[in-house]
Design a protein around this motif. Structure first.
Motif, PDB file in Angstrom:
ATOM      1  N   SER A  38      -1.789   0.734  -3.123  1.00 22.26           N
ATOM      2  CA  SER A  38      -2.205   1.348  -1.855  1.00 22.26           C
ATOM      3  C   SER A  38      -3.455   0.682  -1.302  1.00 22.26           C
ATOM      4  N   SER A  74      -2.436  -2.653   0.058  1.00 19.74           N
ATOM      5  CA  SER A  74      -1.756  -2.431   1.331  1.00 19.74           C
ATOM      6  C   SER A  74      -2.758  -2.191   2.452  1.00 19.74           C
ATOM      7  N   ILE A 106      -3.256  -4.712   5.617  1.00 22.77           N
ATOM      8  CA  ILE A 106      -3.014  -4.166   6.956  1.00 22.77           C
ATOM      9  C   ILE A 106      -4.282  -4.272   7.809  1.00 22.77           C
ATOM     10  N   PRO A 141       0.518  -2.664  13.882  1.00 20.51           N
ATOM     11  CA  PRO A 141       0.458  -1.966  12.593  1.00 20.51           C
ATOM     12  C   PRO A 141       1.789  -1.957  11.841  1.00 20.51           C
ATOM     13  N   ILE A 142       2.901  -1.896  12.550  1.00 21.33           N
ATOM     14  CA  ILE A 142       4.210  -1.885  11.886  1.00 21.33           C
ATOM     15  C   ILE A 142       4.485  -3.251  11.255  1.00 21.33           C
ATOM     16  N   LYS A 199       2.351  -3.634   8.236  1.00 24.49           N
ATOM     17  CA  LYS A 199       2.857  -2.847   7.101  1.00 24.49           C
ATOM     18  C   LYS A 199       3.989  -3.587   6.397  1.00 24.49           C
ATOM     19  N   SER A 240       2.592  -6.403   4.458  1.00 22.51           N
ATOM     20  CA  SER A 240       1.831  -5.922   3.295  1.00 22.51           C
ATOM     21  C   SER A 240       2.736  -5.581   2.119  1.00 22.51           C
ATOM     22  N   LEU A 241       3.972  -5.202   2.402  1.00 18.94           N
ATOM     23  CA  LEU A 241       4.897  -4.833   1.326  1.00 18.94           C
ATOM     24  C   LEU A 241       5.106  -5.977   0.330  1.00 18.94           C
TER      25      LEU A 241
END
Length: 143
Positions: free
Chosen positions: A94, A97, A101, A112-113, A116, A119-120
């Protein structure tokens, strides 16, 4: 380059590790689906989203742990220690991530999407490595 890839694929140790990596990803996706389903259900039932995030994430992490310890790593000993470490690694994921982000949104001006999704990949690599080397290490489950 193709020759290099083919020679690695013929290496049984490499193939076993690749299989473990893919299995970890598939098992982890079950945790993600659990998280998303529970989060959605709780939101639709009127629960405030911070609580839904915590509950969904905890449930997804638990599902991922239970499946990965049996299917991916085939370790059922030291369950409490391994579970505590797995949740710790999820917490580290977390933080990774959030950091990725933040850089992508605030410094590189991505949405932001999109940030994300990118970041995965970092989170997956971090968590797999830590769970492989620490949580599911054969000798012990502690640092």
């Amino acid at each position: 380059m193709i020759q290099s890839v083919l020679s690695r694929l013929s290496n049984p140790v490499f193939r076993a590790e690749l299989k473990k990596l893919i299995t970890y990803g598939l098992c982890g996706s079950m945790g993600v689906l659990t998280d998303l389903a529970l989060y959605t259900t709780l939101i639709k039932s009127g629960l405030d989203y911070p609580y839904a995030v915590i509950i969904g994430s905890a449930a997804g992490t638990l599902v991922s742990f239970l499946i990965n310890r049996r299917v991916t790593f085939r370790m059922t000993d030291k369950t409490k220690q391994r579970m505590a470490m797995f949740f710790t690694v999820a917490g580290i994921g977390s933080v990774v991530s959030m950091a990725v982000i933040w850089v992508l949104v605030d410094k590189m001006l991505l949405s932001p999407i999109t940030a994300k999704v990118i970041s995965l990949f970092f989170v997956f690599a971090t968590q797999y490595t830590l769970n492989r080397l620490v949580t599911f290490r054969k000798e012990t489950a502690s640092l």
